[in-house]
Design a protein around this motif. Structure first.
Motif, PDB file in Angstrom:
ATOM      1  N   ALA A 168       0.817  -1.210   0.000  1.00 60.81           N
ATOM      2  CA  ALA A 168       0.000   0.000   0.000  1.00 60.81           C
ATOM      3  C   ALA A 168       0.854   1.265   0.000  1.00 60.81           C
ATOM      4  CB  ALA A 168      -0.926   0.002   1.215  1.00 60.81           C
ATOM      5  N   GLY A 169       2.176   1.086   0.050  1.00 65.34           N
ATOM      6  CA  GLY A 169       3.067   2.232   0.002  1.00 65.34           C
ATOM      7  C   GLY A 169       3.432   2.819   1.349  1.00 65.34           C
ATOM      8  N   PHE A 170       3.143   2.079   2.438  1.00 63.98           N
ATOM      9  CA  PHE A 170       3.422   2.574   3.774  1.00 63.98           C
ATOM     10  C   PHE A 170       4.575   1.803   4.411  1.00 63.98           C
ATOM     11  CE2 PHE A 170      -1.120   3.477   3.110  1.00 63.98           C
ATOM     12  CZ  PHE A 170      -1.148   4.844   3.394  1.00 63.98           C
ATOM     13  N   SER A 171       5.276   2.477   5.321  1.00 62.23           N
ATOM     14  CA  SER A 171       6.293   1.818   6.123  1.00 62.23           C
ATOM     15  C   SER A 171       6.096   2.235   7.574  1.00 62.23           C
ATOM     16  CB  SER A 171       7.705   2.179   5.648  1.00 62.23           C
ATOM     17  OG  SER A 171       7.958   3.560   5.838  1.00 62.23           O
ATOM     18  N   ALA A 172       6.609   1.438   8.497  1.00 58.81           N
ATOM     19  CA  ALA A 172       6.463   1.725   9.928  1.00 58.81           C
ATOM     20  C   ALA A 172       7.813   2.096  10.513  1.00 58.81           C
ATOM     21  CB  ALA A 172       5.899   0.508  10.647  1.00 58.81           C
ATOM     22  N   ARG A 173       7.804   2.967  11.518  1.00 58.14           N
ATOM     23  CA  ARG A 173       9.052   3.341  12.178  1.00 58.14           C
ATOM     24  C   ARG A 173       9.229   2.584  13.485  1.00 58.14           C
ATOM     25  NH1 ARG A 173      13.277   6.520  12.861  1.00 58.14           N
ATOM     26  NH2 ARG A 173      13.131   7.390  10.784  1.00 58.14           N
ATOM     27  N   PHE A 174       8.143   2.326  14.202  1.00 54.50           N
ATOM     28  CA  PHE A 174       8.188   1.572  15.448  1.00 54.50           C
ATOM     29  C   PHE A 174       7.191   0.424  15.301  1.00 54.50           C
ATOM     30  CE2 PHE A 174       8.613   6.149  16.285  1.00 54.50           C
ATOM     31  CZ  PHE A 174       9.916   6.194  16.762  1.00 54.50           C
ATOM     32  N   TYR A 175       7.661  -0.813  15.377  1.00 61.16           N
ATOM     33  CA  TYR A 175       6.755  -1.914  15.081  1.00 61.16           C
ATOM     34  C   TYR A 175       7.210  -3.217  15.738  1.00 61.16           C
ATOM     35  CZ  TYR A 175      10.334  -2.890  11.535  1.00 61.16           C
ATOM     36  OH  TYR A 175      11.524  -3.129  10.885  1.00 61.16           O
ATOM     37  N   VAL A 176       6.253  -4.129  15.891  1.00 60.53           N
ATOM     38  CA  VAL A 176       6.526  -5.490  16.339  1.00 60.53           C
ATOM     39  C   VAL A 176       6.322  -6.396  15.142  1.00 60.53           C
ATOM     40  CG1 VAL A 176       5.870  -7.363  17.903  1.00 60.53           C
ATOM     41  CG2 VAL A 176       5.807  -4.989  18.698  1.00 60.53           C
ATOM     42  N   ALA A 177       7.309  -7.243  14.850  1.00 57.23           N
ATOM     43  CA  ALA A 177       7.266  -8.088  13.660  1.00 57.23           C
ATOM     44  C   ALA A 177       7.320  -9.561  14.023  1.00 57.23           C
ATOM     45  CB  ALA A 177       8.435  -7.747  12.738  1.00 57.23           C
ATOM     46  N   ASN A 178       6.763 -10.375  13.145  1.00 55.78           N
ATOM     47  CA  ASN A 178       6.790 -11.828  13.302  1.00 55.78           C
ATOM     48  C   ASN A 178       7.712 -12.364  12.212  1.00 55.78           C
ATOM     49  OD1 ASN A 178       6.228 -14.551  13.708  1.00 55.78           O
ATOM     50  ND2 ASN A 178       4.056 -14.176  14.103  1.00 55.78           N
ATOM     51  N   ASN A 179       8.972 -12.650  12.568  1.00 56.38           N
ATOM     52  CA  ASN A 179       9.992 -12.923  11.557  1.00 56.38           C
ATOM     53  C   ASN A 179      10.152 -14.384  11.172  1.00 56.38           C
ATOM     54  OD1 ASN A 179      10.707 -10.242  11.201  1.00 56.38           O
ATOM     55  ND2 ASN A 179      12.304 -10.294  12.762  1.00 56.38           N
ATOM     56  N   SER A 180       9.624 -15.307  11.949  1.00 55.54           N
ATOM     57  CA  SER A 180       9.795 -16.723  11.597  1.00 55.54           C
ATOM     58  C   SER A 180       8.709 -17.152  10.620  1.00 55.54           C
ATOM     59  CB  SER A 180       9.746 -17.603  12.850  1.00 55.54           C
ATOM     60  OG  SER A 180       8.429 -17.703  13.349  1.00 55.54           O
TER      61      SER A 180
END
Length: 215
Positions: free
Chosen positions: A101-113
Motif C-alpha cells: 500500500a506504500g506505507f512503512s512503519a518506524r516503530f513496530y513489532v514483527a513476526n519474523n519466523s
C-alpha cells in the motif's frame, strides 16, 4: 481509528541531530510501550502445538521436511518450533520495508519466523476452509494440492480464531494489539507528541511547523 502523522520524519531526523538526549528518551518510552505487545504475543505462542497437528512440530525432524507446491514450484514447508516462533517476534525501531500500500512503519513489532507467520495469519485470506482443493496433480495458483481435501480446514481450524479487523487480523501480534485496547498505541503517540513539543518549543532547528497529528 487510524491517526495520520505528517511531517514526523524530518522532525525526528532533526531531533536526533540537535537533541540526541531527547531523541533517546522518546525512543525509550516508545520501546517500553511496544515491548508489552511483543511480550504478550510471545506469551500466546502455543507450547506444544495445539490439537492433533503434532506432525507440524519440528521435534527431531529436519527444519522443513514436508513440501508443498505453489505455482508449479516445490518448496519446503517450515516446521513449527515454539522457541523459534517466540524468538522471531521482535520489536524494531527504524523504517520498515514499504508494503504494497506504500506505507512503512518506524516503530513496530514483527513476526519474523516462517512458521510464526503461518500461525499468525493462516485463514485470513483463504477463509476457514483454506485454499481451494485441487489434489496432488491439480494446477493453478493459491490452491491446495494435499491428498486430503479437508487438510486446509483441519489445519486452520486447529489454530483458533483470528483477532482484529479485516487484513489486520492474527493470532499473536494482532491478538496482542486487539487485547491491549489501544493503550500501547496511545503511549507511543504521547511519547512522540511530548518529545516533538519539547523540541519545537526549544527551537526545533526550524522544524516547528513540520509535525502534526490528524485523524
Amino acid at each position: 481509528m487510524p491517526v495520520n502523522i505528517s511531517g514526523l520524519e524530518p522532525t525526528l531526523k532533526a531531533m536526533r541531530k540537535f537533541d540526541g538526549v531527547l531523541y533517546k528518551e522518546m525512543n525509550k518510552e516508545i520501546k517500553t510501550a511496544m515491548i508489552t505487545i511483543r511480550d504478550k504475543a510471545r506469551a500466546d505462542v502455543p507450547i506444544p502445538y495445539p490439537s492433533y497437528l503434532y506432525g507440524w512440530e519440528k521435534g527431531n525432524k529436519p527444519t522443513a521436511a514436508p513440501v508443498f507446491n505453489t505455482g508449479g514450484r516445490v518448496r519446503a514447508f517450515p516446521l513449527y518450533d515454539a522457541s523459534e516462533v517466540k524468538r522471531g517476534i521482535v520489536y524494531r525501531q527504524g523504517k520498515s520495508r514499504v508494503n504494497r500500500a506504500g506505507f512503512s512503519a518506524r516503530f513496530y513489532v514483527a513476526n519474523n519466523s516462517a512458521a510464526g507467520a503461518i500461525y499468525e495469519t493462516a485463514g485470513r485470506k483463504s477463509g476457514a476452509d483454506g485454499q481451494p482443493w485441487v489434489g496432488p496433480k491439480g494446477g493453478g495458483r493459491d490452491v491446495s494440492r494435499s491428498n486430503n481435501p479437508q487438510a486446509g480446514a483441519i489445519f486452520i481450524g486447529s489454530m483458533g480464531p483470528l483477532y482484529g479487523k479485516d487484513k489486520q487480523r492474527g493470532r499473536l501480534i494482532f491478538k496482542a494489539w486487539e487485547q491491549d485496547q489501544g493503550k500501547a498505541y496511545i503511549a507511543v503517540i504521547k511519547a512522540i507528541d511530548k518529545a516533538t513539543t519539547t523540541f519545537n518549543t526549544a527551537g526545533g532547528a526550524g522544524t516547528q511547523s513540520g509535525y502534526a497529528l490528524g485523524a
